[in-house]
Scaffold this motif. Structure first.
Motif, PDB file in Angstrom:
ATOM      1  N   MET A  47     -53.169  70.850 -45.280  1.00 26.49           N
ATOM      2  CA  MET A  47     -52.607  71.611 -46.367  1.00 26.49           C
ATOM      3  C   MET A  47     -51.094  71.767 -46.195  1.00 26.49           C
ATOM      4  SD  MET A  47     -54.075  75.124 -47.949  1.00 26.49           S
ATOM      5  CE  MET A  47     -55.736  74.586 -48.133  1.00 26.49           C
ATOM      6  N   LYS A  48     -50.652  71.612 -44.976  1.00 25.68           N
ATOM      7  CA  LYS A  48     -49.230  71.772 -44.706  1.00 25.68           C
ATOM      8  C   LYS A  48     -48.410  70.673 -45.379  1.00 25.68           C
ATOM      9  CE  LYS A  48     -48.356  73.131 -40.628  1.00 25.68           C
ATOM     10  NZ  LYS A  48     -48.180  73.193 -39.180  1.00 25.68           N
ATOM     11  N   ILE A  49     -48.923  69.453 -45.362  1.00 25.87           N
ATOM     12  CA  ILE A  49     -48.173  68.340 -45.943  1.00 25.87           C
ATOM     13  C   ILE A  49     -48.085  68.481 -47.469  1.00 25.87           C
ATOM     14  CG2 ILE A  49     -50.157  66.791 -46.121  1.00 25.87           C
ATOM     15  CD1 ILE A  49     -46.607  65.748 -45.200  1.00 25.87           C
ATOM     16  N   GLN A  50     -49.141  69.005 -48.103  1.00 25.40           N
ATOM     17  CA  GLN A  50     -49.080  69.211 -49.545  1.00 25.40           C
ATOM     18  C   GLN A  50     -48.040  70.267 -49.902  1.00 25.40           C
ATOM     19  OE1 GLN A  50     -52.061  69.159 -47.906  1.00 25.40           O
ATOM     20  NE2 GLN A  50     -53.523  67.945 -49.048  1.00 25.40           N
ATOM     21  N   GLY A  51     -47.956  71.316 -49.094  1.00 31.13           N
ATOM     22  CA  GLY A  51     -46.942  72.340 -49.330  1.00 31.13           C
ATOM     23  C   GLY A  51     -45.543  71.776 -49.238  1.00 31.13           C
ATOM     24  N   LYS A  52     -45.303  70.937 -48.225  1.00 32.32           N
ATOM     25  CA  LYS A  52     -43.986  70.309 -48.090  1.00 32.32           C
ATOM     26  C   LYS A  52     -43.684  69.383 -49.262  1.00 32.32           C
ATOM     27  CE  LYS A  52     -43.753  70.507 -43.079  1.00 32.32           C
ATOM     28  NZ  LYS A  52     -43.743  69.744 -41.826  1.00 32.32           N
ATOM     29  N   MET A  53     -44.712  68.651 -49.713  1.00 35.62           N
ATOM     30  CA  MET A  53     -44.503  67.748 -50.849  1.00 35.62           C
ATOM     31  C   MET A  53     -44.104  68.517 -52.105  1.00 35.62           C
ATOM     32  SD  MET A  53     -47.625  65.043 -50.258  1.00 35.62           S
ATOM     33  CE  MET A  53     -47.552  64.440 -51.917  1.00 35.62           C
ATOM     34  N   PHE A  54     -44.767  69.643 -52.361  1.00 37.39           N
ATOM     35  CA  PHE A  54     -44.424  70.432 -53.544  1.00 37.39           C
ATOM     36  C   PHE A  54     -43.056  71.094 -53.399  1.00 37.39           C
ATOM     37  CE2 PHE A  54     -48.757  70.051 -55.091  1.00 37.39           C
ATOM     38  CZ  PHE A  54     -48.545  70.018 -56.457  1.00 37.39           C
ATOM     39  N   MET A  55     -42.674  71.484 -52.183  1.00 38.86           N
ATOM     40  CA  MET A  55     -41.347  72.068 -52.006  1.00 38.86           C
ATOM     41  C   MET A  55     -40.264  71.027 -52.259  1.00 38.86           C
ATOM     42  SD  MET A  55     -41.809  75.155 -51.620  1.00 38.86           S
ATOM     43  CE  MET A  55     -40.990  76.341 -50.627  1.00 38.86           C
ATOM     44  N   TRP A  56     -40.456  69.803 -51.768  1.00 36.86           N
ATOM     45  CA  TRP A  56     -39.489  68.745 -52.051  1.00 36.86           C
ATOM     46  C   TRP A  56     -39.492  68.378 -53.533  1.00 36.86           C
ATOM     47  CZ3 TRP A  56     -35.514  67.763 -49.311  1.00 36.86           C
ATOM     48  CH2 TRP A  56     -35.532  67.948 -47.942  1.00 36.86           C
ATOM     49  N   LEU A  57     -40.649  68.394 -54.151  1.00 30.89           N
ATOM     50  CA  LEU A  57     -40.726  68.140 -55.587  1.00 30.89           C
ATOM     51  C   LEU A  57     -39.969  69.208 -56.362  1.00 30.89           C
ATOM     52  CD1 LEU A  57     -41.952  66.514 -57.978  1.00 30.89           C
ATOM     53  CD2 LEU A  57     -43.871  68.107 -57.886  1.00 30.89           C
ATOM     54  N   LEU A 104     -42.974  76.446 -61.350  1.00 34.13           N
ATOM     55  CA  LEU A 104     -44.382  76.155 -61.059  1.00 34.13           C
ATOM     56  C   LEU A 104     -44.530  75.377 -59.754  1.00 34.13           C
ATOM     57  CD1 LEU A 104     -45.665  75.210 -64.611  1.00 34.13           C
ATOM     58  CD2 LEU A 104     -46.229  77.242 -63.297  1.00 34.13           C
ATOM     59  N   ALA A 105     -43.660  74.386 -59.536  1.00 37.46           N
ATOM     60  CA  ALA A 105     -43.758  73.575 -58.320  1.00 37.46           C
ATOM     61  C   ALA A 105     -43.469  74.411 -57.083  1.00 37.46           C
ATOM     62  CB  ALA A 105     -42.804  72.384 -58.402  1.00 37.46           C
ATOM     63  N   ILE A 106     -42.491  75.311 -57.165  1.00 38.27           N
ATOM     64  CA  ILE A 106     -42.166  76.122 -55.989  1.00 38.27           C
ATOM     65  C   ILE A 106     -43.266  77.158 -55.722  1.00 38.27           C
ATOM     66  CG2 ILE A 106     -40.782  78.000 -56.964  1.00 38.27           C
ATOM     67  CD1 ILE A 106     -38.781  77.286 -54.643  1.00 38.27           C
ATOM     68  N   MET A 107     -43.914  77.659 -56.775  1.00 33.70           N
ATOM     69  CA  MET A 107     -45.028  78.585 -56.557  1.00 33.70           C
ATOM     70  C   MET A 107     -46.195  77.884 -55.855  1.00 33.70           C
ATOM     71  SD  MET A 107     -45.375  81.242 -59.741  1.00 33.70           S
ATOM     72  CE  MET A 107     -45.725  80.023 -60.949  1.00 33.70           C
ATOM     73  N   ILE A 108     -46.518  76.680 -56.293  1.00 34.21           N
ATOM     74  CA  ILE A 108     -47.608  75.937 -55.672  1.00 34.21           C
ATOM     75  C   ILE A 108     -47.256  75.579 -54.230  1.00 34.21           C
ATOM     76  CG2 ILE A 108     -48.923  73.781 -55.745  1.00 34.21           C
ATOM     77  CD1 ILE A 108     -48.658  73.926 -58.805  1.00 34.21           C
ATOM     78  N   GLY A 109     -46.023  75.129 -54.000  1.00 37.63           N
ATOM     79  CA  GLY A 109     -45.596  74.787 -52.644  1.00 37.63           C
ATOM     80  C   GLY A 109     -45.621  75.984 -51.714  1.00 37.63           C
ATOM     81  N   PHE A 110     -45.160  77.140 -52.213  1.00 35.14           N
ATOM     82  CA  PHE A 110     -45.184  78.346 -51.390  1.00 35.14           C
ATOM     83  C   PHE A 110     -46.615  78.764 -51.076  1.00 35.14           C
ATOM     84  CE2 PHE A 110     -45.394  82.976 -51.027  1.00 35.14           C
ATOM     85  CZ  PHE A 110     -44.597  83.148 -49.901  1.00 35.14           C
ATOM     86  N   TYR A 111     -47.490  78.696 -52.070  1.00 32.71           N
ATOM     87  CA  TYR A 111     -48.887  79.067 -51.851  1.00 32.71           C
ATOM     88  C   TYR A 111     -49.548  78.158 -50.815  1.00 32.71           C
ATOM     89  CZ  TYR A 111     -53.880  79.469 -52.493  1.00 32.71           C
ATOM     90  OH  TYR A 111     -55.213  79.606 -52.257  1.00 32.71           O
ATOM     91  N   PHE A 126     -48.096  78.910 -47.418  1.00 34.78           N
ATOM     92  CA  PHE A 126     -48.567  80.224 -46.975  1.00 34.78           C
ATOM     93  C   PHE A 126     -50.020  80.149 -46.516  1.00 34.78           C
ATOM     94  CE2 PHE A 126     -50.390  84.417 -47.947  1.00 34.78           C
ATOM     95  CZ  PHE A 126     -49.533  85.230 -47.224  1.00 34.78           C
ATOM     96  N   THR A 127     -50.843  79.416 -47.252  1.00 32.86           N
ATOM     97  CA  THR A 127     -52.253  79.285 -46.915  1.00 32.86           C
ATOM     98  C   THR A 127     -52.453  78.405 -45.682  1.00 32.86           C
ATOM     99  OG1 THR A 127     -52.764  79.513 -49.252  1.00 32.86           O
ATOM    100  CG2 THR A 127     -54.513  78.679 -47.855  1.00 32.86           C
ATOM    101  N   ALA A 128     -51.592  77.397 -45.497  1.00 28.25           N
ATOM    102  CA  ALA A 128     -51.729  76.490 -44.358  1.00 28.25           C
ATOM    103  C   ALA A 128     -51.565  77.227 -43.036  1.00 28.25           C
ATOM    104  CB  ALA A 128     -50.717  75.364 -44.462  1.00 28.25           C
ATOM    105  N   LYS A 129     -50.818  78.309 -43.031  1.00 29.37           N
ATOM    106  CA  LYS A 129     -50.628  79.074 -41.799  1.00 29.37           C
ATOM    107  C   LYS A 129     -51.873  79.873 -41.427  1.00 29.37           C
ATOM    108  CE  LYS A 129     -45.708  79.594 -42.555  1.00 29.37           C
ATOM    109  NZ  LYS A 129     -44.631  80.508 -42.882  1.00 29.37           N
ATOM    110  N   ASP A 153     -57.448  76.626 -40.582  1.00 31.49           N
ATOM    111  CA  ASP A 153     -57.427  75.637 -39.504  1.00 31.49           C
ATOM    112  C   ASP A 153     -56.676  74.381 -39.949  1.00 31.49           C
ATOM    113  OD1 ASP A 153     -58.930  77.319 -37.933  1.00 31.49           O
ATOM    114  OD2 ASP A 153     -60.832  76.456 -38.613  1.00 31.49           O
ATOM    115  N   VAL A 154     -56.173  73.656 -38.992  1.00 27.97           N
ATOM    116  CA  VAL A 154     -55.469  72.411 -39.285  1.00 27.97           C
ATOM    117  C   VAL A 154     -56.471  71.399 -39.823  1.00 27.97           C
ATOM    118  CG1 VAL A 154     -54.114  70.540 -38.282  1.00 27.97           C
ATOM    119  CG2 VAL A 154     -53.760  72.874 -37.507  1.00 27.97           C
ATOM    120  N   GLY A 155     -56.159  70.811 -40.948  1.00 26.46           N
ATOM    121  CA  GLY A 155     -57.045  69.834 -41.559  1.00 26.46           C
ATOM    122  C   GLY A 155     -56.761  68.433 -41.065  1.00 26.46           C
ATOM    123  N   ALA A 156     -57.614  67.519 -41.424  1.00 28.67           N
ATOM    124  CA  ALA A 156     -57.449  66.129 -41.003  1.00 28.67           C
ATOM    125  C   ALA A 156     -56.205  65.506 -41.625  1.00 28.67           C
ATOM    126  CB  ALA A 156     -58.691  65.322 -41.376  1.00 28.67           C
TER     127      ALA A 156
END
Length: 132
Positions: free
Chosen positions: A1-11, A41-48, A51-54, A57-60
């Motif tokens: 989930m961490k990588i998706q958050g970073k992708m949305f923050m860069w987006l 919208l993109a920054i809200m999704i990236g922040f969520y 925030f949730t990734a922390k 558990d670490v996903g695959a």
């Protein structure tokens, strides 16, 4: 989930830059506003997602050495037979059609959407699906 958050923050950074460039270059308020809202919208999704990734558990998908099979397993529970989304979509279609045809159509779409939304939220609290 961490990588998706970073992708949305860069987006969101990219959309913000494009919104500023578009606003300065075109001086057109509707498109500029839409781009700034897309940034929000993109920054809200990236922040969520960040925030949730922390807290989970670490996903695959966050492990560079993971295989596809590492992410296999149960995804969640999905309703096997629910008619409520269909009725909600029909009500929404009538609501959007009301903008083009006439606002009188909202008298039919609003109750349909409210009843369908109510039924969808509470479908497991009545009848054979009732949980104890």
């Amino acid at each position: 989930m961490k990588i998706q958050g970073k992708m949305f923050m860069w987006l969101s950074v990219f959309i913000l830059v494009m919104a500023v460039v578009y606003g300065v270059w075109s001086k057109e308020p509707a498109g500029t506003t839409a781009l700034f809202l897309a940034f929000g919208l993109a920054i809200m999704i990236g922040f969520y997602l960040g925030f949730t990734a922390k807290r989970v558990d670490v996903g695959a998908q966050d492990d560079k050495e993971a295989d596809v099979a590492d992410d296999a397993g149960e995804v969640g529970f999905f309703s096997p037979h629910s008619w409520q989304p269909l009725f909600l979509a029909v009500g929404g279609a009538f609501a959007f059609l009301a903008v083009a045809v006439g606002w009188w159509l909202m008298y039919f779409s609003a109750p349909l959407m409210l009843i369908a939304l109510w039924g969808w939220v509470f479908e497991y609290y009545r009848g054979e699906n009732r949980t104890q």
